[in-house]
Design an enzyme around this catalytic site. Structure first.
Site, short mmCIF file in Angstrom:
data_model
loop_
_atom_site.label_atom_id
_atom_site.label_comp_id
_atom_site.label_asym_id
_atom_site.label_seq_id
_atom_site.Cartn_x
_atom_site.Cartn_y
_atom_site.Cartn_z
CE LYS A 1 -4.22 -1.68 2.22
NZ LYS A 1 -5.18 -1.46 3.29
CG ASN B 1 -7.71 1.17 -0.56
OD1 ASN B 1 -7.88 2.22 -1.17
ND2 ASN B 1 -8.69 0.56 0.09
CG ASP C 1 -8.10 0.88 3.65
OD1 ASP C 1 -8.97 0.09 3.25
OD2 ASP C 1 -6.88 0.66 3.58
N GLY D 1 -3.19 -0.41 17.90
CA GLY D 1 -2.38 -0.70 16.73
C GLY D 1 -1.88 0.57 16.06
N GLY E 1 -0.26 0.18 12.68
CA GLY E 1 0.15 -0.27 11.34
C GLY E 1 -0.58 0.53 10.27
N GLY E 2 -0.64 -0.04 9.06
CA GLY E 2 -1.22 0.66 7.91
C GLY E 2 -2.68 1.06 8.13
CG ASN F 1 1.65 -0.37 17.88
OD1 ASN F 1 0.80 -1.18 17.52
ND2 ASN F 1 2.85 -0.28 17.32
#
Ligand code: NAP
Length: 283
Positions: free
Chosen positions: A71, A92, A107, A131, A133-134, A155
């Site tokens: 991504k 995406n 997203d 989290g 992340g992406g 995280n």
């Protein structure tokens, strides 16, 4: 609809792409709307990303989705990136416009649309994000853009959470930001919504939950963006405690619909009405 010489190919590229629900979602929408297209998956190694895009141009692929781990990297191979994707730092969805590949991100918007579908208002709310992340990056940035009051990022790796928090702070200095490790969640109980953006609870790790909900008030909303399984351990726990729950499949369907909106310039409410029927197909 019968496939013929004029059938367009849409696809997902990622690694791994096994068990992706995207073909079911997109092919269902193509059939429901009599669109002469087919959606397939290609497992693409990171080293082959650029040559894949070159081949897609030769083949005249009209559009495709991009998933883990491409991504971010794909952004350097695209001809243009729209503002939202640039803002969220990831692509995406790609559309072929006259031989030029333009990158988008659905997203963040898919996440927000799934809240709007339930009349959930997040303005001035305090949100606990698990989290960094992406997916967390897209959702946290989008929440800041939409005007939440506070975002707390927890995280496992604190440095990654801090990096994300400082990136959001640079763009939105009006949003309060806190950051900590995941196991300190019990310090942040006074919130309106939890969004799990970690992979904890995702198949095959189905007996794990990122946090113990028993310490929170039961008037919070619990959103788990993990969609394999549809109902994670976290969501089961939340339901037992009488909390409002949202499944990751809602975001997945919405981000898919928004990709189709980009490819075909449709309004998604016209494109597709029976989300429940599609959900049944996916479960
Ligand atoms: P990612 O970039 O790989 O991020 C994974 C996150 O999970 C990181 O914050 C990582 O923490 C954390 N994590 C992983 N294993 C952990 C463990 N054992 N203990 C604690 N934390 C752990 O993945 P992503 O793209 O953000 O995707 C995350 C999840 O969201 C996946 O399940 C994906 O399928 C789902 N997703 C759903 C949708 C949807 O439409 N519903 C869209 C996108 C993604 P560290 O930083 O410490 O490694």
């Amino acid at each position: 609809m019968t496939k013929d010489w004029n059938t367009n190919i849409y696809c997902l590229i990622g690694d791994p792409i096994e068990k992706s629900l995207s073909p079911k979602i997109h092919n269902y929408i193509f059939e429901a709307n009599n669109i002469n297209s087919v959606y397939v998956c290609f497992n693409i190694n990171a080293k082959d990303l650029k040559s894949t895009l070159d081949s897609f141009k030769i083949l005249g692929i009209e559009g495709f989705n991009v998933t883990i781990p491409h991504k971010i990297k794909i952004m350097s191979y695209l001809d243009e990136i729209d503002d939202e994707a640039r803002y969220l730092g990831a692509v995406n969805t790609v559309k072929n416009v006259g031989g030029r590949f333009i990158g988008y991100n659905t997203d963040g918007l898919g996440f927000i649309k799934s809240l709007e579908d339930r009349n959930i208002d997040i303005i001035n709310k305090d949100i606990l994000i698990l989290g960094a992340g992406g997916a967390s990056h897209a959702i946290s940035t989008k929440l800041a853009l939409e005007g939440v009051n506070k975002i707390i990022i927890l995280n496992r790796t604190l440095s990654k959470g801090k990096k994300l928090a400082s990136e959001i702070h640079e763009k939105f200095d009006n949003v309060k930001l806190e950051c900590d490790t995941l196991d300190n969640f019990y310090k942040y109980l006074d919130i309106d919504m939890i969004v799990n953006c970690t992979t904890i609870g995702m198949y095959p790790d189905i007996d794990s939950s990122p946090v113990d909900l028993s310490m929170f008030n039961n008037d919070i909303i619990v959103y788990d963006i993990v969609y394999k399984p549809i109902k994670t351990k976290l969501l089961h726990m939340a339901e037992r405690m009488g909390m409002e729950t949202i499944e990751g499949i809602d975001m997945l369907i919405n981000q898919g619909l928004l990709s189709q909106k980009i490819w075909f310039n449709y309004e998604i409410d016209n494109l597709f009405k029976d989300v429940d029927e599609l959900k049944k197909l996916l479960i």
